[in-house]
Design an enzyme around this catalytic site. Structure first.
Site, PDB file in Angstrom:
ATOM      1  N   CYS A   1       0.838  -1.210   0.000  1.00 49.36           N
ATOM      2  CA  CYS A   1       0.000   0.000   0.000  1.00 49.36           C
ATOM      3  C   CYS A   1       0.868   1.254   0.000  1.00 49.36           C
ATOM      4  O   CYS A   1       0.544   2.247  -0.660  1.00 49.36           O
ATOM      5  CB  CYS A   1      -0.913   0.012   1.223  1.00 49.36           C
TER       6      CYS A   1
HETATM    7  C1  BEZ Z   1       0.476  -4.586   1.842  1.00 45.41           C
HETATM    8  O1  BEZ Z   1       0.046  -3.503   1.508  1.00 45.41           O
HETATM    9  O2  BEZ Z   1       1.678  -4.843   1.813  1.00 45.41           O
HETATM   10  C2  BEZ Z   1      -0.445  -5.653   2.334  1.00 45.41           C
HETATM   11  C3  BEZ Z   1      -1.636  -5.307   2.960  1.00 45.41           C
HETATM   12  C4  BEZ Z   1      -2.465  -6.304   3.433  1.00 45.41           C
HETATM   13  C5  BEZ Z   1      -2.122  -7.630   3.234  1.00 45.41           C
HETATM   14  C6  BEZ Z   1      -0.951  -7.968   2.554  1.00 45.41           C
HETATM   15  C7  BEZ Z   1      -0.111  -6.964   2.101  1.00 45.41           C
END
Ligand code: BEZ
Length: 209
Positions: free
Chosen positions: A45
């Site tokens: 994210c």
């Molecule tokens: C991420 O943004 O890295 C992420 C968010 C939720 C689950 C897995 C990865």
């Protein structure tokens, strides 16, 4: 029933990192890329929001506003923005909706319980100036989206909205286009006086208008 292409994007009021917004008022006259991310302070994210921020001038040139949402609250978003800006060398210049009660996420069906019953999946809605949903995308949490592709689709939609053309596989701005199959050759000759390459009667390729 899920939100479909051509539906009016549901309106809502929500707290964001840019204050309280009423969605339709906030977007008035603009296209919008509205996207969910599963969680603040997570690696994928962080890269997605940073890259989207870095595309600010590209969005502006296309009359597009970006807005993100997750089930975290605005104070979390504000703390995380510092990390995004520092690690991705950008300035986050678009609002992030705080949605701890999942009202907006539920309205847009961004929680897919078989994937995760509390966090949003990676949804994208592209919404036009008339508030119509023009594209939807859904990615899993572990896969970051390609925001260059989102710009490419917007280029295609804006071009094909104002010209009787369609865009072929892997098309990008400036490439040749396909004359709309609904046009007869006589009609096409009026609109495309430079002519076209007739690969098949239903596949007529012409220069970018
Ligand atoms: C991420 O943004 O890295 C992420 C968010 C939720 C689950 C897995 C990865």
């Amino acid at each position: 029933m899920s939100l479909q292409l051509g539906d009016i994007a549901p309106d809502f009021e929500a707290e964001t990192t840019h204050g309280l917004i009423r969605f339709h008022d906030w977007k008035e006259g603009s296209w919008v890329v509205f996207f969910s991310h599963p969680k603040d302070f997570t690696p994928v994210c962080t890269t997605e929001l940073g890259y989207t921020a870095s595309l600010g001038d590209e969005f502006k040139a296309r009359n597009v506003k970006a807005i993100a949402v997750s089930v975290d609250d605005v104070s979390d978003h504000n703390s995380w923005i510092g990390d995004i800006e520092e690690t991705q060398s950008t300035t986050v210049n678009f609002p992030i909706i705080g949605d701890p009660e999942r009202k907006v996420a539920s309205l847009y069906q961004m929680i897919h319980p078989q994937a995760n019953d509390t966090l949003t999946v990676r949804s994208v809605f592209i919404i036009d100036t008339n508030n119509k949903i023009r594209l939807t995308l859904t990615y899993p949490a572990s896969t970051g989206r390609n925001f260059d592709e989102i710009l490419r689709v917007i280029d295609s939609m804006q071009l094909t909205d104002s010209n009787k053309v369609a865009t072929p596989v892997n098309w990008k701005q400036g490439d040749d286009v396909i004359i709309s199959p609904s046009l007869s050759n006589d009609e096409a000759a009026e609109l495309f006086p430079e002519g076209w390459d007739e690969v098949r009667p239903y596949l007529r390729v012409t220069k970018h208008p």
